[in-house]
Enzyme design. Structure first.
Site, PDB file in Angstrom:
ATOM      1  CE  LYS A  72       5.530 -37.838  28.170  1.00 26.03           C
ATOM      2  NZ  LYS A  72       6.150 -37.352  29.429  1.00 26.03           N
ATOM      3  CB  SER A  91       8.292 -40.406  30.647  1.00 27.00           C
ATOM      4  OG  SER A  91       7.702 -38.924  30.820  1.00 27.00           O
ATOM      5  CB  SER A 129       9.445 -36.493  31.832  1.00 34.77           C
ATOM      6  OG  SER A 129       9.447 -37.845  32.589  1.00 34.77           O
TER       7      SER A 129
END
Lengths: 471, 483
Positions: free
Chosen positions: A74, A149, A173
């Site tokens: 990420k 997210s 997330s």
């Protein structure tokens, strides 16, 4: 291919790390234009690293437990020499001079970083539509969001761009996008995985975890990235037993609760049906099932949307145009700060900074931030009672399957509701994971959430393995 | 009111007896650790800009603070030396935007500081309450380029983060000081304590000790506090005194002319000797304090605190008391000076070995300003013994002392090498008789009671002996011959 399959083949010399990495880079090149899982693909670096692993194997040295395993990170995990953007314009041009602890551990275990994945800006969002670089699409149905997210990480694994990706979970997330993309996603106990090098959203809630296609892969990766870190004061000081070791121990005799507060209103019937099926599967495997209750959990979302923005308003203050990232000139330093932040942050980030600033302001602190912290304590107390009676708790991960791109962007409250099942666990700090368990009426994946007390990962993974086997 | 304040044009006549000045001080002291409060970068003054930095002290995205235990120990030492209660504490974020603060928040302690409810005793014996002494991190330094260094006229600014993250202890005193003099005594005493316990080097000129002062005035006898102004940029004890004198004068003049005091932060200007308004209360920041989530609560164990207490060196106050006991007739200011210069142990030991307290203190106060060097208590005691017996004159003793400081050894040896053999009394008597005979006019004036002539004869004796004569012995001989 699985993480364990690749590592086994590379370690034994059956396959070269280079051929594995080339294969995945090929998949990314072919498919990511449509999915947009990645902000950056580090192809050259990945190939060079794969060659190093192959040399290590050729020299007869141990290449590590994750030898040759491509991993997607990420884009809020700091990678030395590789831009880290948090999908925000404000970090434009910033290249970290250091690796996050988890990045160093993966590297040390022989994994190969293939790229940085898209996300909601600064991890604020539930659909990856809040990225400054455009949304990620759900590989299961490209008209749908992948969740967020960590949508880029979930999509990368679901699309076969990498067998494992790391994400961060502040309010769901990791788990929510894992559910929406049909992969395994783990939010470890707060402090089990070092946060050093994770660009902070809400420090008391953030936790790094893996996305994989199998439960065993997730366990193997968690075993590599977890453990004490002197650079993170909140990391748990004692080493924990490896989760992989007890994966196949089953659930016979475990007490499993079905959380009442996360089973009723607002949960889509097809999702609820899959959760019931999962509970039955655990029961068939010998678990004793009963209803569990944590009454204060219903206030979790409200508390979360004060605490997380409050911490974020402070964590994001440093993006001021002075030291790195975007700078928009102004007549004075405060003008420059304002201009840089106005241009650099997207709407959702600005909204949360404003909410958080307000919640901490003199005269409002007690009514907002203070009260939210008291609610947090109530939820922790409620769960403590739950853990007196149960070893695990089961709930949906997300109230619905993947929604359409654009469906909730105009309505922040509807978007925030996506996190209703996942946020309580971040507030309590305990462990949770999402395991794919069939599909909903629309044919899209449904995730079942397993919750465990702090450091209850071994038992949680045992239940996840049972669910996976019963699909 | 001080003379400087009165000399400023446009100010009315002082009315000291009608007004009382009230001062409360906030002192920031840099803790003398090897590394910064939350990272491994060196805590060192100076250095090329931005060389003592790392991801944590630069506040880079993803970096996290880890508390320096040595800083905590030094802070506890300060707390114990200031008679504070050491309590479980919590770090908090103080949020405001400033370019020299890398994270745009400062990690400090807010409602749960580590040290609370202490006191500091001034050399006069008056005790000043200490509200708290908490741990926090320092900021970097901004340098304004162009426009004479003033922020509003600067062409651009550069920031040096070497100081960012240096550990500080902020010592907040109650507003119980009543004059510029007391404020200076307080800071001097505090500095001595910080240096004595090894918590700080106490250098105001390098900014390792910084003072913000809150000044208000009120009618004498009132028990209510007036509206206060906070004065920044006070960089020496002298400026502290001047700034307080100026500010209280300014406030008294406003009040006596019927104008209100506005609560303000004011800037002391060393050049014009005035304070200037920086910002008013309304412009003050809302710091939005909240507990620092990246750090655990700090709860030092009672055993650790006790161990630190046991290891504390004697404090200046105790050292003053001990020296005063050894030298009962010594002036309080001289005692304080001896302790401030860390010469008290030497003095007490020399007196303990038989040195005459008055003579020992004379050397301590006047002749050892640069430190004792190689001088031992034994040597100092012998030296004053020789003086006492008339074997050395004061002038000779001073020169012998310089040798002892420089090279050590015994005073007898040093005196011999310098050729300071004491004059036999017979030799001195014949010298005095010769002087009387050679200067009949001066002698008769001396006998008529002109005391000035004592100096004349002593001077002549010194001249004749190249300083070997003991002035006191000469005077005694003159007096005995006068009859």
């Amino acid at each position: 291919m699985t993480v364990l399959g690749i590592a086994g083949a590379v370690r034994s010399g059956q396959r070269s790390a280079r051929s594995v990495v080339d294969e995945y880079l090929g998949a990314i090149a072919e498919g990511d234009d449509e999915i947009h899982a990645f902000n950056l693909v580090a192809a050259e670096q990945a190939r060079a690293r794969a060659d190093e692993i192959d040399s290590t194997v050729a020299e007869g040295r141990d290449p590590g437990p994750l030898a040759g395993v491509p991993v997607a990170l990420k884009d809020n995990l700091c990678t030395r020499g590789v831009p880290t953007t948090c999908s925000s314009r404000i970090l434009e041009g910033w290249v970290p001079p250091y690796d996050a602890t988890v990045v160093g551990r993966l590297h040390g275990a022989g994994a190969v970083m293939v790229g940085k994945t898209n996300m909601d800006e600064f991890a604020m969002g539930s659909s990856t539509e809040n990225s400054a670089f455009g949304p990620t699409r759900n590989p299961c149905d490209t008209s749908r969001v992948p969740g967020g997210s960590s949508g880029g990480s979930a999509a990368a694994v679901a699309a076969g761009f990498a067998p494992v990706a790391l994400g961060s979970d502040t309010g769901g997330s990791i788990r929510q996008p894992a559910a929406l993309c049909g992969v395994v996603g783990v939010k470890p106990t707060y402090g089990l995985v070092s946060r050093y090098g994770l660009v902070a959203f809400a420090s008391s809630l953030d936790q790094i975890g893996p996305f994989t296609t199998t439960v065993a892969d997730a366990a193997a990766v968690l075993d590599v990235i977890s453990g004490p870190d002197p650079r993170d004061s909140t990391s748990i000081g004692d080493s924990q037993p490896p989760v992989s070791a007890t994966l196949d121990n089953g659930v016979d005799g475990l007490r499993v609760g079905v959380l009442a507060e996360l089973s009723g209103d607002g949960i889509s019937p097809d999702v609820a049906a899959r959760v019931r099926a999962a509970v039955s599967a655990l029961q068939s495997a010998g678990a004793r099932v009963a209803e569990a209750s944590a009454p204060a959990a219903v206030y979790g979302l409200s508390a979360y949307y004060l605490i997380a923005p409050a911490e974020a308003s402070s964590n994001l203050a440093r993006y001021d145009g002075v030291r790195y990232g975007l700078r928009v000139d102004g007549a004075s330093t405060p003008d420059m700060n304002t201009a840089s932040r106005s241009a650099g942050f997207g709407d959702e980030v600005k909204r949360r900074i404003m909410i958080g600033t307000y919640a901490l302001s003199a005269g409002y602190y007690d009514a907002y931030y203070g009260k939210a912290q008291r609610v947090r304590t109530l939820i922790i107390d409620d769960f403590a009672s739950v853990w007196d009676q149960f070893d695990l708790v089961v709930s949906p991960t997300s109230p619905t399957t993947a929604f359409s791109l654009g469906e909730r962007t105009a309505d922040p409250m509807a978007m925030y509701m996506s996190d209703v099942c996942t946020v309580p666990v971040n507030l309590t700090g305990q462990a949770a994971m999402s395991v794919p368990y069939g599909v909903g009426d629309d044919g899209l994946p449904v995730g079942v959430q397993i919750l465990a007390p702090a450091l209850g990962e071994p038992i949680m993974f045992r239940a996840a393995a049972v669910l996976e086997a019963s699909r | 009111m001080g003379a400087e304040a009165q000399s400023i044009p446009g100010l009315g006549a002082p009315a000291d007896t009608e007004w009382e000045t009230v001062v409360g001080l906030e002192v920031h002291a840099e803790l003398a650790t090897e590394t910064k409060l939350f990272s491994a970068s060196p805590n060192r003054f100076g250095g090329d800009p931005n060389t003592h930095i790392d991801p944590v002290s630069l506040g880079l995205p993803g970096s996290l603070p880890v508390l320096n235990q040595k800083a905590v120990e030094l802070a506890i030492r300060v707390g114990l030396a200031l008679n504070c209660r050491i309590q479980p504490s919590v770090f908090a974020r103080k949020n405001y935007f400033y370019p020299d603060m890398p994270k745009d928040f400062q990690i400090s302690q807010y409602d749960q500081p580590i040290n609370v409810d202490g006191w500091l005793e001034l050399p006069t014996g008056r005790r000043i309450g200490i509200e708290r002494a908490h741990i926090e991190e320092d900021t970097g330094k901004t340098v304004h380029i162009g426009g004479g260094g003033r922020i509003h006229e600067a062409g651009y600014s550069l920031v040096d983060y070497n100081r960012a993250g240096v550990p500080l202890v902020e010592i907040v005193g109650h507003p119980e000081l009543r004059s510029a003099t007391e404020a200076r005594q307080y800071v001097a005493e505090l500095r001595s304590i910080l240096v004595a316990v090894g918590a700080s080097d106490g250098k105001m000129e390098e900014g390792s000790l910084r003072v913000d002062c809150n000044v208000s005035v009120r009618p004498a006898g009132s028990d209510r506090l007036g509206t206060r102004c906070e004065i920044k940029n006070v960089n020496s004890l002298r400026s502290l005194g001047r700034a307080i004198d100026y500010e209280s004068r300014r406030q008294i003049d406003l009040l006596t002319s019927g104008q209100p005091i506005e609560q303000q932060t004011r800037h002391w200007n060393e050049d014009d000797g005035r304070t200037h308004a920086l910002r008013s209360k309304e412009e003050d920041h809302d710091y939005r304090y909240f507990p620092e989530p990246d750090l655990l609560p700090l709860d030092p164990s009672p055993q650790w605190v006790e161990q630190i207490r046991q290891e504390l060196p004697p404090l200046p106050r105790d050292r003053r008391l001990r020296l005063a006991e050894a030298a009962p007739s010594a002036d309080a200011a001289h005692i304080a000076l001896a302790v401030e210069r860390s010469l008290d142990e030497l003095a007490v030991a020399a007196i303990g070995q038989g040195g005459v307290p008055e003579r020992v203190m004379t050397h301590i106060v006047h002749n050892l300003a640069d430190g004792p060097g190689e001088l031992t208590p034994q040597a100092l005691a012998s030296l004053v013994g020789m003086e006492d017996k008339g074997q050395l004159t004061a002038t000779q003793a001073k020169r012998v002392l310089a040798v002892l400081v420089d090279r050590g050894g015994s005073p007898q040896e040093a005196a011999q090498k310098l050729g300071f053999e004491a004059m036999e009394s017979v030799e001195l008597e014949s010298l005095v008789d010769g002087l009387v005979a050679d200067h009949p006019d001066e002698w008769s004036r001396f006998c008529d009671g002109d005391a000035k002539l004592t100096g004349f004869f002593v001077g002549q004796a010194m001249k004749a002996t190249q300083g070997r004569a003991d002035g006191k012995a000469v005077t005694q001989l003159l007096n005995s011959r006068r009859g």
